[in-house]
Design an enzyme around this catalytic site. Sequence first.
Site, PDB file in Angstrom:
ATOM      1  N   CYS A 160      34.186  55.532  18.558  1.00  0.00           N
ATOM      2  CA  CYS A 160      34.034  54.786  19.544  1.00  0.00           C
ATOM      3  C   CYS A 160      34.761  55.344  20.806  1.00  0.00           C
ATOM      4  O   CYS A 160      35.331  56.392  20.591  1.00  0.00           O
ATOM      5  CB  CYS A 160      34.435  53.298  19.417  1.00  0.00           C
ATOM      6  SG  CYS A 160      35.813  53.266  18.847  1.00  0.00           S
ATOM      7  N   ARG A 198      36.028  49.155  17.577  1.00  0.00           N
ATOM      8  CA  ARG A 198      34.736  49.207  16.784  1.00  0.00           C
ATOM      9  C   ARG A 198      34.755  49.983  15.797  1.00  0.00           C
ATOM     10  O   ARG A 198      34.233  49.805  14.576  1.00  0.00           O
ATOM     11  CB  ARG A 198      33.554  49.494  17.932  1.00  0.00           C
ATOM     12  CG  ARG A 198      33.261  48.438  18.948  1.00  0.00           C
ATOM     13  CD  ARG A 198      32.715  48.987  19.912  1.00  0.00           C
ATOM     14  NE  ARG A 198      33.254  49.853  20.965  1.00  0.00           N
ATOM     15  CZ  ARG A 198      32.801  50.673  21.781  1.00  0.00           C
ATOM     16  NH1 ARG A 198      31.648  50.576  22.285  1.00  0.00           N
ATOM     17  NH2 ARG A 198      33.644  51.475  22.435  1.00  0.00           N
ATOM     18  N   ASP A 242      31.368  47.160  23.631  1.00  0.00           N
ATOM     19  CA  ASP A 242      32.920  47.514  23.674  1.00  0.00           C
ATOM     20  C   ASP A 242      33.525  46.071  23.939  1.00  0.00           C
ATOM     21  O   ASP A 242      33.219  45.477  24.731  1.00  0.00           O
ATOM     22  CB  ASP A 242      33.204  48.358  24.846  1.00  0.00           C
ATOM     23  CG  ASP A 242      34.703  48.801  24.956  1.00  0.00           C
ATOM     24  OD1 ASP A 242      35.535  47.906  24.375  1.00  0.00           O
ATOM     25  OD2 ASP A 242      34.998  49.523  25.778  1.00  0.00           O
TER      26      ASP A 242
HETATM   27  P1  4NP Z   1      36.867  50.818  21.079  1.00  0.00           P
HETATM   28  O1  4NP Z   1      37.506  49.819  22.365  1.00  0.00           O
HETATM   29  O2  4NP Z   1      36.149  51.844  21.823  1.00  0.00           O
HETATM   30  O3  4NP Z   1      36.090  49.608  20.251  1.00  0.00           O
HETATM   31  O4  4NP Z   1      38.218  51.189  20.496  1.00  0.00           O
HETATM   32  C1  4NP Z   1      38.349  50.179  23.292  1.00  0.00           C
HETATM   33  C2  4NP Z   1      39.698  50.268  23.201  1.00  0.00           C
HETATM   34  C3  4NP Z   1      40.512  50.963  24.099  1.00  0.00           C
HETATM   35  C4  4NP Z   1      40.060  50.884  25.314  1.00  0.00           C
HETATM   36  C5  4NP Z   1      38.476  50.936  25.539  1.00  0.00           C
HETATM   37  C6  4NP Z   1      37.811  50.468  24.718  1.00  0.00           C
HETATM   38  N1  4NP Z   1      40.597  51.472  26.310  1.00  0.00           N
HETATM   39  O5  4NP Z   1      40.278  51.516  27.544  1.00  0.00           O
HETATM   40  O6  4NP Z   1      41.997  51.619  26.363  1.00  0.00           O
END
Ligand code: 4NP
Length: 170
Positions: free
Chosen positions: A20, A26, A137
């Site tokens: 992800c 995720r 997300d």
């Molecule tokens: P992930 O969620 O991609 O599912 O781990 C996110 C975690 C951090 C960020 C964006 C999405 N961020 O912008 O830091």
Amino acid sequence: MSNNKEKEKSDKKYKLLFVCLGNICRSPAAEEIMRRIISQDGKEADYTLDSAGLYGGHAGSLPDARMRAHAARRGYLLEHKSRKIQERDFETFDYIFAMDDSNYDALRKMAPTVEDTMKVRRMSDYLQHYLSDCIPDPYYGGASGFENVLNLLEDACDGVYKKLKNGDEL
Ligand code: 4NP
């Protein structure tokens, strides 16, 4: 990943990487959900599972506290430490599962060879009961987003596992 884990990898039948953006919501959840499905079937010896992120800003961190809390209610202990995906992951893993189109496009661009681009899959393509074109997300949303991610991932991981178990093409 430790040296032991690296060595182990070569003996496994299936090597699956979940990706992800941040590798704190995720993809670490997907990794643990898949781990439970596999262990319930007694097939741990056949699988190497890992997760990674396209953005390295959370490298070394445990999953997001909200994701860990929601996952814990379903009995998943998320202990993965975030890491940025590397080019050599394309060599190591058989399949690389993208959570959304942005992840999918970035992974395909990053793949060192044409063969490697073919390892990239959309996680939502393996949904069986839910209809969604991505695993959305949850980072900037509320509790329902985290529950939705877990519902979708439990469905899609089961879909992936059934196909691999049957020897079907992913
Ligand atoms: P992930 O969620 O991609 O599912 O781990 C996110 C975690 C951090 C960020 C964006 C999405 N961020 O912008 O830091």
